[in-house]
Design an enzyme around this catalytic site. Structure first.
Site, PDB file in Angstrom:
ATOM      1  N   HIS A 141      51.936  65.547  10.551  1.00 14.27           N
ATOM      2  CA  HIS A 141      52.100  65.370  11.997  1.00 14.27           C
ATOM      3  C   HIS A 141      52.727  66.616  12.618  1.00 14.27           C
ATOM      4  CE1 HIS A 141      53.285  63.140  15.724  1.00 14.27           C
ATOM      5  NE2 HIS A 141      54.304  63.995  15.678  1.00 14.27           N
ATOM      6  N   GLU A 142      53.763  67.153  11.987  1.00 11.23           N
ATOM      7  CA  GLU A 142      54.405  68.352  12.517  1.00 11.23           C
ATOM      8  C   GLU A 142      53.481  69.565  12.429  1.00 11.23           C
ATOM      9  OE1 GLU A 142      56.938  67.870  14.177  1.00 11.23           O
ATOM     10  OE2 GLU A 142      57.358  65.865  13.441  1.00 11.23           O
ATOM     11  N   GLU A 211      51.961  63.635  21.271  1.00  9.08           N
ATOM     12  CA  GLU A 211      52.311  62.851  20.089  1.00  9.08           C
ATOM     13  C   GLU A 211      51.090  62.103  19.552  1.00  9.08           C
ATOM     14  OE1 GLU A 211      55.062  63.060  18.372  1.00  9.08           O
ATOM     15  OE2 GLU A 211      55.756  64.532  19.833  1.00  9.08           O
TER      16      GLU A 211
END
Length: 293
Positions: A141-142, A211
């Site tokens: 995700h990062e 996000e």
């Protein structure tokens, strides 16, 4: 890896930066119209922007008490380096610096002005909470944030908002005893407050969408949307057990975390993140789509 550019995210980043640029042109015009020391003001803003842009990764890591680690700095560092290196290859990215923050708050974030100067930080609380597959989902995700280049946009947007906030907070120091001297200061503070509010809302609207984009990117990188969904649920549940002092110490990094700190009604209303429930549901939809392919 079947990575597809997220044009929805790119369009939102472009629109946000355009609106912020236009907003701050007006903001600068108001300030310049009321203050004579243009060179001092321009120099101050220039130095602040330079520091924010070129040292944003170091500033973010310092604010979290995080340290960049090498592979030989222990088993945790070795494990993280192996994960970050493998996932970076899958994402077709240069391997970022790896950092660890010693805090019980289970979270992670990415920082840096470009793909070549990025850093991924995880907390010891996160490593204690997740299993390997879930931790890979969070790291992916990062890395998706780095891949999408939205970290740089958030860094620049946050800088502009910070300038307005500083003037709102400290502008009254420049007032005098004479009402005629105070008038320009009051106008500058009111203009700064309006700019800060608008910037705040624009940044949060972009942050929520990014996000979702990073969640989709993580699912593509790992091929396991369910791992990230499980990690989000674990992190969200664990937050309630973290001491309030630890929460306060790290809340300033909310926009960059995988899960925000605040969980009350006001916190959710102005959150930088969509709800965990919505994110998990979308990841589960992706899992079902992958299983049918």
């Amino acid at each position: 890896m079947n990575w597809k550019p997220d044009w929805g995210l790119r369009g939102r980043m472009a629109l946000t930066m355009f609106l912020l640029f236009a907003l701050y042109i007006v903001f600068a015009g108001v300030l310049f119209a009321y203050f004579q020391s243009l060179a001092v003001m321009a120099g101050f803003m220039g130095v602040f922007l330079f520091a924010q842009f070129f040292f944003s990764d170091k500033i973010a890591l310092y604010s979290m008490g995080a340290s960049v680690v090498d592979e030989d700095d222990g088993p945790q560092a070795r494990k993280l380096h192996a994960m970050v290196g493998r996932l970076s290859q899958q994402a077709d990215l240069p391997k970022p610096k790896v950092a660890i923050a010693d805090t019980r708050v289970p979270n992670a974030f990415a920082t840096g002005r470009s793909q070549k100067s990025s850093a991924v930080c995880v907390t010891t609380g996160l490593m204690d909470t997740l299993d390997d597959e879930e931790l890979e989902g969070v790291i992916a995700h990062e890395l998706a944030h780095v891949k999408n280049r939205d970290v740089m946009v958030m860094t620049i947007a946050s800088f502009l908002s910070s300038i307005a906030f500083l003037i709102v907070r400290w502008g009254w120091f420049f007032g005098g005893d004479d009402n005629r001297q105070n008038a320009p200061v009051i106008v500058a503070i009111i203009a700064s407050l309006l700019v800060w509010i608008i910037s705040y809302l624009l940044i949060r609207a972009l942050s929520r969408y990014r996000e979702y984009a990073a969640d989709r990117g993580a699912a593509v990188i790992t091929g396991r949307p369910s791992a990230l969904a499980s990690a989000l649920l674990k992190i969200s549940g664990r937050m309630d057990n973290v001491p309030k002092r630890d929460m306060r110490d790290t809340s300033e990094m909310n926009a960059f975390f995988i899960i925000p700190i605040k969980s009350d009604f006001i916190g959710r209303l102005f959150s930088t993140h969509p709800s965990t429930e919505n994110r998990v549901e979308r990841l589960r939809d992706m899992e079902r789509e992958m299983e049918t392919v």
